[in-house]
Every structure is written in structure tokens, then in C-alpha cells.
Design a protein around this motif. Structure first.
Motif, PDB file in Angstrom:
ATOM      1  N   ALA A  16       0.840  -1.198   0.000  1.00 23.42           N
ATOM      2  CA  ALA A  16       0.000   0.000   0.000  1.00 23.42           C
ATOM      3  C   ALA A  16       0.873   1.245   0.000  1.00 23.42           C
ATOM      4  CB  ALA A  16      -0.914  -0.009   1.208  1.00 23.42           C
ATOM      5  N   TYR A  20      -4.303   1.209   4.399  1.00 24.08           N
ATOM      6  CA  TYR A  20      -5.565   0.794   5.033  1.00 24.08           C
ATOM      7  C   TYR A  20      -5.258   0.452   6.485  1.00 24.08           C
ATOM      8  CZ  TYR A  20      -8.329  -3.419   6.411  1.00 24.08           C
ATOM      9  OH  TYR A  20      -9.028  -4.380   7.076  1.00 24.08           O
ATOM     10  N   LYS A  23     -11.420  -0.585  10.361  1.00 18.55           N
ATOM     11  CA  LYS A  23     -12.593  -1.134   9.673  1.00 18.55           C
ATOM     12  C   LYS A  23     -13.848  -0.317  10.003  1.00 18.55           C
ATOM     13  CE  LYS A  23     -10.604  -5.744  10.396  1.00 18.55           C
ATOM     14  NZ  LYS A  23     -10.099  -6.178   9.104  1.00 18.55           N
ATOM     15  N   ASN A  29     -15.934  -7.061   7.074  1.00 22.17           N
ATOM     16  CA  ASN A  29     -14.535  -6.699   6.800  1.00 22.17           C
ATOM     17  C   ASN A  29     -14.409  -5.559   5.780  1.00 22.17           C
ATOM     18  OD1 ASN A  29     -11.859  -7.053   7.581  1.00 22.17           O
ATOM     19  ND2 ASN A  29     -11.397  -8.147   5.683  1.00 22.17           N
ATOM     20  N   ARG A  74      -9.617 -19.397   8.706  1.00 24.60           N
ATOM     21  CA  ARG A  74      -9.846 -18.344   7.690  1.00 24.60           C
ATOM     22  C   ARG A  74      -9.966 -18.944   6.294  1.00 24.60           C
ATOM     23  NH1 ARG A  74      -5.892 -13.262   8.761  1.00 24.60           N
ATOM     24  NH2 ARG A  74      -7.318 -12.118   7.420  1.00 24.60           N
ATOM     25  N   SER A 109      -0.932 -12.099   3.562  1.00 27.58           N
ATOM     26  CA  SER A 109      -2.379 -12.363   3.555  1.00 27.58           C
ATOM     27  C   SER A 109      -3.013 -11.773   2.297  1.00 27.58           C
ATOM     28  CB  SER A 109      -3.064 -11.873   4.837  1.00 27.58           C
ATOM     29  OG  SER A 109      -3.258 -10.493   4.820  1.00 27.58           O
ATOM     30  N   SER A 141      -9.613 -10.781   3.762  1.00 27.34           N
ATOM     31  CA  SER A 141      -8.556  -9.846   4.147  1.00 27.34           C
ATOM     32  C   SER A 141      -8.629  -8.668   3.181  1.00 27.34           C
ATOM     33  CB  SER A 141      -7.190 -10.547   4.042  1.00 27.34           C
ATOM     34  OG  SER A 141      -6.186  -9.692   4.523  1.00 27.34           O
ATOM     35  N   ALA A 142      -8.837  -7.464   3.720  1.00 30.48           N
ATOM     36  CA  ALA A 142      -9.151  -6.340   2.829  1.00 30.48           C
ATOM     37  C   ALA A 142      -8.018  -6.057   1.841  1.00 30.48           C
ATOM     38  CB  ALA A 142      -9.504  -5.102   3.634  1.00 30.48           C
ATOM     39  N   SER A 143      -6.766  -6.202   2.286  1.00 26.44           N
ATOM     40  CA  SER A 143      -5.662  -5.929   1.353  1.00 26.44           C
ATOM     41  C   SER A 143      -5.657  -6.929   0.195  1.00 26.44           C
ATOM     42  CB  SER A 143      -4.315  -5.940   2.081  1.00 26.44           C
ATOM     43  OG  SER A 143      -4.141  -7.160   2.759  1.00 26.44           O
ATOM     44  N   ARG A 146      -7.044  -5.989  -3.260  1.00 27.45           N
ATOM     45  CA  ARG A 146      -6.184  -5.238  -4.195  1.00 27.45           C
ATOM     46  C   ARG A 146      -5.325  -6.168  -5.034  1.00 27.45           C
ATOM     47  NH1 ARG A 146      -4.579  -1.707   0.842  1.00 27.45           N
ATOM     48  NH2 ARG A 146      -2.827  -3.140   0.685  1.00 27.45           N
ATOM     49  N   SER A 194      -2.410  -7.720  11.771  1.00 27.90           N
ATOM     50  CA  SER A 194      -3.033  -6.442  11.392  1.00 27.90           C
ATOM     51  C   SER A 194      -4.508  -6.383  11.797  1.00 27.90           C
ATOM     52  CB  SER A 194      -2.840  -6.129   9.913  1.00 27.90           C
ATOM     53  OG  SER A 194      -2.700  -7.260   9.139  1.00 27.90           O
ATOM     54  N   THR A 195      -5.219  -7.506  11.689  1.00 25.20           N
ATOM     55  CA  THR A 195      -6.649  -7.500  12.034  1.00 25.20           C
ATOM     56  C   THR A 195      -6.841  -7.071  13.497  1.00 25.20           C
ATOM     57  OG1 THR A 195      -6.918  -9.344  10.509  1.00 25.20           O
ATOM     58  CG2 THR A 195      -8.750  -8.918  12.000  1.00 25.20           C
ATOM     59  N   MET A 198      -5.525  -3.301  14.099  1.00 28.46           N
ATOM     60  CA  MET A 198      -6.369  -2.171  13.659  1.00 28.46           C
ATOM     61  C   MET A 198      -7.681  -2.091  14.437  1.00 28.46           C
ATOM     62  SD  MET A 198      -7.576  -3.086   9.788  1.00 28.46           S
ATOM     63  CE  MET A 198      -6.027  -3.667   9.152  1.00 28.46           C
ATOM     64  N   PHE A 245      -0.381   6.090  10.220  1.00 27.19           N
ATOM     65  CA  PHE A 245      -1.010   4.834  10.669  1.00 27.19           C
ATOM     66  C   PHE A 245      -0.201   4.187  11.784  1.00 27.19           C
ATOM     67  CE2 PHE A 245       0.971   1.075   8.410  1.00 27.19           C
ATOM     68  CZ  PHE A 245       0.739   0.117   9.398  1.00 27.19           C
ATOM     69  N   ASP A 285       4.527  -1.718   6.842  1.00 29.34           N
ATOM     70  CA  ASP A 285       3.219  -2.296   7.147  1.00 29.34           C
ATOM     71  C   ASP A 285       3.230  -2.802   8.595  1.00 29.34           C
ATOM     72  OD1 ASP A 285       1.628  -2.033   4.605  1.00 29.34           O
ATOM     73  OD2 ASP A 285       3.559  -2.745   3.883  1.00 29.34           O
TER      74      ASP A 285
HETATM   75  C1  DP6 Z   1      -0.799  -2.333   7.402  1.00 29.09           C
HETATM   76  O1  DP6 Z   1      -5.534  -6.660   4.923  1.00 29.09           O
HETATM   77  O2  DP6 Z   1      -3.998  -7.789   6.589  1.00 29.09           O
HETATM   78  O3  DP6 Z   1      -0.688  -3.835   5.577  1.00 29.09           O
HETATM   79  O4  DP6 Z   1      -8.498  -7.013   6.437  1.00 29.09           O
HETATM   80  O5  DP6 Z   1      -7.951  -7.560   8.789  1.00 29.09           O
HETATM   81  O6  DP6 Z   1      -7.072  -9.023   6.951  1.00 29.09           O
HETATM   82  P1  DP6 Z   1      -7.497  -7.611   7.357  1.00 29.09           P
HETATM   83  O7  DP6 Z   1      -6.167  -6.735   7.338  1.00 29.09           O
HETATM   84  P2  DP6 Z   1      -4.987  -6.700   6.279  1.00 29.09           P
HETATM   85  O8  DP6 Z   1      -4.336  -5.296   6.653  1.00 29.09           O
HETATM   86  C2  DP6 Z   1      -3.258  -4.720   5.962  1.00 29.09           C
HETATM   87  C3  DP6 Z   1      -2.828  -3.501   6.677  1.00 29.09           C
HETATM   88  C4  DP6 Z   1      -1.533  -2.889   6.209  1.00 29.09           C
HETATM   89  C5  DP6 Z   1      -1.796  -1.714   5.258  1.00 29.09           C
HETATM   90  C6  DP6 Z   1      -2.269  -2.052   3.866  1.00 29.09           C
HETATM   91  O9  DP6 Z   1      -1.868  -3.080   3.283  1.00 29.09           O
HETATM   92  O10 DP6 Z   1      -3.040  -1.237   3.340  1.00 29.09           O
END
Ligand code: DP6
Length: 329
Positions: A16, A20, A23, A29, A74, A109, A141-143, A146, A194-195, A198, A245, A285
Motif C-alpha cells: 500500500a 488501510y 474497519k 470486513n 480463515r 495475507s 482480508s481487505a488488502s 487489491r 493487522s486484524t 487495527m 497509521f 506495514d
Molecule cells: C498495514 O488486509 O492484513 O498492511 O483485512 O484484517 O485481513 P485484514 O487486514 P490486512 O491489513 C493490511 C494492513 C496494512 C496496510 C495495507 O496493506 O493497506
């Protein structure tokens, strides 16, 4: 049930540029902030999904060892979602391998769940649009949403309840010949995932509300600079996003500190490069590694400077790469 068979997918990690963290809806998620990433060709997860009617439960092997309960859970959740779409009760054997260190803040992830979503839908004969595949990966996993796409990618912030939220490509791989030099400082797994990190930030950091506002502003600035291929502007917004962050993470209770002494030493080296006229910018990260963004023409100078940093294990040079692909075996 007939269109089911063994499938394999490749997906690449993404880093990134606008982060991110946080949440808006933990159940679905959904990220509370927009993020922008670059998919990296040189960091790959390969996942094979083999549905087998003889299995009584799903089996998951990660990097050649049986998965831990938390990892298996998961993966099973993703398989369940796809089985529901396929209307199939069949369990599967899943094997996944990363060609880079797993679960240490190196975006495993992201590539992991993008590869799993692509391989599982292919194995169960479920045909999805790229956006629907991205939303499926995002639920795990939100990342990972992408990594479904190649090049430069946006994942917008999600409104509560928007289960279809997906990433989308902003610019293709050939938009800009940049590199991300990953400085691997410590191959150990991270203490706070990270979950968990955050969610802790959302509940306890006094800086969280300011972060939500700032992330919007930085993402807008970064997108504009990315379109213009303006490295100084992209790098400046990227560094601010990273430090903001981490400030949120560090000011949480309990604090999530991901930096190690080598992390600071690399940051110092990156600032030193800039002072010498080499445009290079850093991002981190949820782990101690530093990722350095530079033009392709400067990659050797960046690598040479990083070589002398105490505590640095190795570097991986990443270039803009493609999205996830799957095929039947
Ligand atoms: C710091 O995608 O691992 O890398 O959605 O809970 O699985 P979940 O989290 P994840 O978070 C990544 C956070 C980061 C910043 C980023 O990649 O944007």
C-alpha cells in the motif's frame, strides 16, 4: 456439481502506498479508509485447491507444513463462501506457498487470500467478474481485494453493510516504471496481526478519528500524484500515510509497535539517499520491514545504500506486476 476439479492460482503481494488501517464494519470486513497499492511481480503466492468427495473436512497446508487452527479457520471460511455459490458440499485439500516470508508484515495475507479466492472459484466452477472476485477476497482480508488486480490499485472505504465493496485498477503495470525495494529486517512472524492491531486502534487510539480524516486527504493527494507520475509527491504522501497509521497503532492500548532498530536505521538511510539527490521514499506495514519506492533507474543505488544497514537480512526488488490468475489442472 459436475464442473468441479483441481485448480491452481498465482497472486502477487501488493504494497500500500496509501495505507488501510481500521474497519467500518468488522463483520463484513470493510475498510474505514481508502487505500492505494502497487502489485509486485516478484512476490508470489501459489495456491492449489483440490476438491475431493472422500474428504470429511477441509485440509490446508501452508509453506509445506500443516496449517495452524487459526490459519485453517480463515481458509475454511473462504471455502464455505464459494461452496455456497457453487451449491457444493465437497471439501477440499488446499496447498499454499509463498516465495517470501509468511505473516511478517510482507503482505502474505494479501496475495494469499487473492490466490485462494481465484483458485477456489476456479476449482468449484464458479465464474465471477473481477470485481466480485475482489469482493470475495476482501471478505477474508481487505488488502487481498487489491491483489486481484495488477498495477496500481484503489480499494475505496466501505459504507457499513456494503458486502460488494471491491478494489479496482487505477493504472496498468506499464503506467510507471518504479520499483519497491523490500528491506527484510527480521523474518520472524509479527506479534500483533493487522486484524487485531487495527481493531485495537479503532477502539482505543486517541488519534483514530484524525487518521480517518487524514487518510482521505492523503489518498486524494497520492492518486493525483500517481496519475502525474510525480515521485516526490507520491513519496511524500506515502510516507505521511505510513507514519500516521503507525502513530495510531503505537498510541493504542496495548500499543502495537512494529518497528525494530533496523527499521529506523533503514528510514535514516532513505533520508540520507534523498539528501544526496536520490529520490527514494519509505513505507512500512504491520511488521518491521521497510519498503523503499524509487524509479527503476535508481534501484542499484538504493540497494547499495541498504546493504550496509545493520540488522538488514536481505532485499527483494519488486516491480509492477499482474493480477491474480487461476487455471484448471
Ligand atoms: C498495514 O488486509 O492484513 O498492511 O483485512 O484484517 O485481513 P485484514 O487486514 P490486512 O491489513 C493490511 C494492513 C496494512 C496496510 C495495507 O496493506 O493497506
Amino acid at each position: 456439481m459436475s464442473n468441479i476439479g483441481r485448480a491452481r492460482a498465482h497472486a502477487h503481494a501488493n504494497i500500500a502506498l496509501a495505507k488501510y488501517w481500521g474497519k467500518s464494519d468488522a463483520r463484513l470486513n470493510l475498510p474505514a479508509v481508502p487505500s492505494v497499492s502497487l502489485t509486485l511481480r516478484e512476490m508470489t503466492t501459489t495456491t492449489t485447491v483440490d476438491p475431493d468427495p472422500r474428504l470429511k473436512e477441509d485440509v490446508f497446508e501452508l509453506d509445506g507444513r500443516p496449517a495452524r487452527q487459526s490459519e485453517l479457520r480463515r481458509v475454511v471460511e473462504m471455502l464455505e463462501r464459494v461452496r455456497e455459490l457453487a451449491r457444493s458440499p465437497i471439501h477440499a485439500r488446499v496447498e499454499s506457498r509463498n516465495d517470501f516470508p509468511t505473516a511478517s508484515g510482507l503482505a502474505s495475507s494479501a496475495s494469499g487470500f487473492a490466490a485462494l479466492a481465484a483458485a477456489t472459484t476456479c476449482a468449484y466452477g464458479v465464474s465471477l467478474t473481477p470485481a466480485a472476485l475482489s469482493a470475495l477476497a476482501r471478505a477474508s482480508s481487505a488488502s487481498a481485494a487489491r491483489s486481484v488486480f495488477g498495477g496500481f490499485v484503489l480499494l475505496p472505504a466501505g459504507e457499513r453493510g456494503d458486502g460488494r465493496l471491491a478494489a479496482r485498477a487505477l493504472h496498468p503495470e506499464n503506467h510507471w516504471d518504479v520499483r519497491i525495494v523490500v528491506a527484510v529486517t527480521d523474518e520472524g512472524e509479527k506479534d500483533i496481526g493487522s486484524t487485531t492491531g487495527m481493531e485495537g486502534s479503532r477502539k482505543t487510539s486517541p488519534l483514530y478519528a484524525a487518521w480517518l480524516d487524514q487518510a482521505e486527504v492523503l489518498t486524494r493527494r497520492l492518486r493525483k500524484a500517481l496519475t502525474a507520475r510525480d515521485l516526490d509527491a507520491v513519496g511524500t504522501a506515502m510516507e505521511q500515510s505510513t507514519v500516521a497509521f503507525h502513530a495510531v497503532a503505537m498510541s493504542s492500548v496495548p500499543p502495537a509497535f512494529y518497528w525494530k532498530p533496523a527499521t529506523l536505521a533503514v528510514l535514516e538511510t532513505v533520508r540520507g539517499l534523498r539528501a544526496k539527490g536520490v529520490p527514494a521514499y519509505a513505507t512500512m506495514d504491520a511488521g518491521p520491514h521497510v519498503k523503499v519506492l524509487c524509479e527503476a533507474t535508481n534501484v542499484k543505488r538504493v540497494e547499495r545504500a541498504l546493504r550496509d544497514v545493520p540488522g538488514l537480512r536481505r532485499t527483494i526488488v519488486g516491480s509492477p506486476g499482474p493480477g491474480a490468475v487461476a487455471r484448471r489442472l
